[in-house]
Motif scaffolding. Structure first.
Motif, PDB file in Angstrom:
ATOM      1  N   ALA A  17      19.758 -21.172 -15.311  1.00  0.00           N
ATOM      2  CA  ALA A  17      20.137 -21.358 -13.910  1.00  0.00           C
ATOM      3  C   ALA A  17      18.992 -21.986 -13.117  1.00  0.00           C
ATOM      4  N   THR A  18      17.773 -21.546 -13.392  1.00  0.00           N
ATOM      5  CA  THR A  18      16.589 -22.076 -12.714  1.00  0.00           C
ATOM      6  C   THR A  18      15.395 -22.033 -13.658  1.00  0.00           C
ATOM      7  N   ARG A  19      15.025 -23.176 -14.181  1.00  0.00           N
ATOM      8  CA  ARG A  19      13.787 -23.261 -14.965  1.00  0.00           C
ATOM      9  C   ARG A  19      12.627 -23.274 -13.980  1.00  0.00           C
ATOM     10  N   THR A  20      11.441 -22.885 -14.438  1.00  0.00           N
ATOM     11  CA  THR A  20      10.290 -22.846 -13.544  1.00  0.00           C
ATOM     12  C   THR A  20       9.076 -23.524 -14.169  1.00  0.00           C
ATOM     13  N   LEU A  21       8.421 -24.350 -13.365  1.00  0.00           N
ATOM     14  CA  LEU A  21       7.121 -24.901 -13.707  1.00  0.00           C
ATOM     15  C   LEU A  21       6.092 -23.905 -13.199  1.00  0.00           C
ATOM     16  N   LYS A  22       4.981 -23.748 -13.924  1.00  0.00           N
ATOM     17  CA  LYS A  22       3.982 -22.767 -13.522  1.00  0.00           C
ATOM     18  C   LYS A  22       2.609 -23.398 -13.344  1.00  0.00           C
ATOM     19  N   TYR A  23       1.904 -22.871 -12.363  1.00  0.00           N
ATOM     20  CA  TYR A  23       0.503 -23.185 -12.110  1.00  0.00           C
ATOM     21  C   TYR A  23      -0.148 -21.839 -11.809  1.00  0.00           C
ATOM     22  N   GLY A  24      -0.758 -21.229 -12.832  1.00  0.00           N
ATOM     23  CA  GLY A  24      -1.252 -19.861 -12.688  1.00  0.00           C
ATOM     24  C   GLY A  24      -0.077 -18.937 -12.417  1.00  0.00           C
ATOM     25  N   SER A  25      -0.142 -18.159 -11.331  1.00  0.00           N
ATOM     26  CA  SER A  25       0.959 -17.260 -10.978  1.00  0.00           C
ATOM     27  C   SER A  25       1.974 -17.927 -10.043  1.00  0.00           C
ATOM     28  N   ASN A  26       1.731 -19.186  -9.681  1.00  0.00           N
ATOM     29  CA  ASN A  26       2.639 -19.923  -8.795  1.00  0.00           C
ATOM     30  C   ASN A  26       3.755 -20.570  -9.608  1.00  0.00           C
ATOM     31  N   THR A  27       4.944 -20.635  -9.019  1.00  0.00           N
ATOM     32  CA  THR A  27       6.080 -21.250  -9.707  1.00  0.00           C
ATOM     33  C   THR A  27       6.747 -22.299  -8.823  1.00  0.00           C
ATOM     34  N   LEU A  28       7.346 -23.281  -9.488  1.00  0.00           N
ATOM     35  CA  LEU A  28       8.070 -24.345  -8.841  1.00  0.00           C
ATOM     36  C   LEU A  28       9.390 -24.505  -9.589  1.00  0.00           C
ATOM     37  N   LYS A  29      10.506 -24.352  -8.888  1.00  0.00           N
ATOM     38  CA  LYS A  29      11.823 -24.414  -9.523  1.00  0.00           C
ATOM     39  C   LYS A  29      12.171 -25.856  -9.891  1.00  0.00           C
ATOM     40  N   LEU A  81      14.958 -32.582 -12.417  1.00  0.00           N
ATOM     41  CA  LEU A  81      15.061 -32.593 -10.958  1.00  0.00           C
ATOM     42  C   LEU A  81      14.367 -31.365 -10.384  1.00  0.00           C
ATOM     43  N   ILE A  82      13.490 -31.612  -9.416  1.00  0.00           N
ATOM     44  CA  ILE A  82      12.828 -30.534  -8.680  1.00  0.00           C
ATOM     45  C   ILE A  82      13.446 -30.494  -7.290  1.00  0.00           C
ATOM     46  N   PRO A  83      14.095 -29.380  -6.931  1.00  0.00           N
ATOM     47  CA  PRO A  83      14.714 -29.293  -5.597  1.00  0.00           C
ATOM     48  C   PRO A  83      13.675 -29.433  -4.479  1.00  0.00           C
ATOM     49  N   ALA A  84      14.119 -29.911  -3.348  1.00  0.00           N
ATOM     50  CA  ALA A  84      13.259 -30.131  -2.184  1.00  0.00           C
ATOM     51  C   ALA A  84      12.916 -28.822  -1.481  1.00  0.00           C
ATOM     52  N   LEU A  85      11.922 -28.919  -0.603  1.00  0.00           N
ATOM     53  CA  LEU A  85      11.538 -27.872   0.357  1.00  0.00           C
ATOM     54  C   LEU A  85      11.141 -26.545  -0.284  1.00  0.00           C
ATOM     55  N   GLN A  86      10.360 -26.610  -1.353  1.00  0.00           N
ATOM     56  CA  GLN A  86       9.825 -25.385  -1.953  1.00  0.00           C
ATOM     57  C   GLN A  86       8.415 -25.157  -1.421  1.00  0.00           C
ATOM     58  N   ASN A  87       8.139 -23.970  -0.948  1.00  0.00           N
ATOM     59  CA  ASN A  87       6.852 -23.627  -0.367  1.00  0.00           C
ATOM     60  C   ASN A  87       5.885 -23.242  -1.484  1.00  0.00           C
ATOM     61  N   ILE A  88       5.029 -24.185  -1.875  1.00  0.00           N
ATOM     62  CA  ILE A  88       4.127 -23.968  -3.011  1.00  0.00           C
ATOM     63  C   ILE A  88       2.730 -24.452  -2.684  1.00  0.00           C
ATOM     64  N   VAL A  89       1.766 -24.070  -3.528  1.00  0.00           N
ATOM     65  CA  VAL A  89       0.388 -24.542  -3.379  1.00  0.00           C
ATOM     66  C   VAL A  89       0.179 -25.750  -4.285  1.00  0.00           C
ATOM     67  N   ALA A  90      -0.806 -26.574  -3.956  1.00  0.00           N
ATOM     68  CA  ALA A  90      -1.114 -27.763  -4.750  1.00  0.00           C
ATOM     69  C   ALA A  90      -1.676 -27.352  -6.109  1.00  0.00           C
ATOM     70  N   GLY A  91      -1.319 -28.088  -7.152  1.00  0.00           N
ATOM     71  CA  GLY A  91      -1.811 -27.816  -8.494  1.00  0.00           C
ATOM     72  C   GLY A  91      -1.015 -28.582  -9.525  1.00  0.00           C
ATOM     73  N   SER A  92      -1.405 -28.452 -10.784  1.00  0.00           N
ATOM     74  CA  SER A  92      -0.687 -29.095 -11.887  1.00  0.00           C
ATOM     75  C   SER A  92       0.256 -28.078 -12.509  1.00  0.00           C
ATOM     76  N   TYR A  93       1.527 -28.201 -12.235  1.00  0.00           N
ATOM     77  CA  TYR A  93       2.553 -27.278 -12.708  1.00  0.00           C
ATOM     78  C   TYR A  93       3.112 -27.772 -14.033  1.00  0.00           C
ATOM     79  N   THR A  94       3.263 -26.882 -15.007  1.00  0.00           N
ATOM     80  CA  THR A  94       3.766 -27.269 -16.319  1.00  0.00           C
ATOM     81  C   THR A  94       4.772 -26.256 -16.851  1.00  0.00           C
TER      82      THR A  94
END
Length: 178
Positions: free
Chosen positions: A103-115, A156-169
């Motif tokens: 339903a929602t895969r996540t990219l990670k940068y440390g403990s931060n996630t990006l859907k 596809l990465i949905p818009a308007l996600q409140n995240i910190v800058a970093g390299s998400y993988t």
């Protein structure tokens, strides 16, 4: 027989990030499937499976304030030199969930996630998964003597996600079934 064949990484650089290094590694090949068709045993295919990373930064940096989603593509490629039937073979490709769910895969940068998610077409309407829970697999035909068959993976990465800058993988395993 289902054996994970290719692992490809997904990376993104965020808007404003000054670090030019991406945390994207090489493709890891995990194995080769055996071919059994209509109860007739055939020689094991001699296949090379490759992939390119889905790199969202190739189309621009993700901007958390933008109302526009960020799309990217990657490729899975297949070349078989022996073991393919004279009429060719169909093969099915399924993708793992990676760090999230279908339903929602996540990219990670440390403990931060990006859907984000992966899709079977550029329209981003059908999630590419294992054929369960509302997902689909991709089936394509490989004709004997073919050159490389490439299958595009749409991200596809949905818009308007409140995240910190970093390299998400994230790491996704593609399973190919002949």
């Amino acid at each position: 027989m289902n054996i994970p064949l290719a692992k490809f990484l997904i990376g993104i650089r965020l808007h404003g990030q000054t670090d030019r290094k991406m945390k994207i590694g090489p493709v890891a090949i995990y194995g080769i499937s055996l071919l059994l068709a209509s109860g007739i045993a055939c020689a094991a295919p001699s296949c090379t499976i490759s992939s390119t990373a889905i790199n969202f930064t190739g189309v621009g940096n993700y901007d958390p304030l933008s109302s526009t989603a960020l799309a990217g593509t990657g490729t899975l490629g297949f070349v078989c030199t022996t073991g393919v039937l004279s009429t060719g073979d169909n093969f099915k490709i399924s993708l793992s969930t990676g760090s999230g769910t279908y339903a929602t895969r996540t990219l990670k940068y440390g403990s931060n996630t990006l859907k984000y998610n992966l899709y079977t077409a550029v329209t981003h309407t059908t999630v590419w998964g294992n054929g369960t829970t509302g997902t689909a697999t991709v089936t394509t035909h490989y004709a004997q003597g073919s050159s490389t068959v490439n299958v595009i993976v749409y991200g596809l990465i949905p818009a308007l996600q409140n995240i910190v800058a970093g390299s998400y993988t994230d790491s996704i395993i593609a399973t190919v079934t002949f």
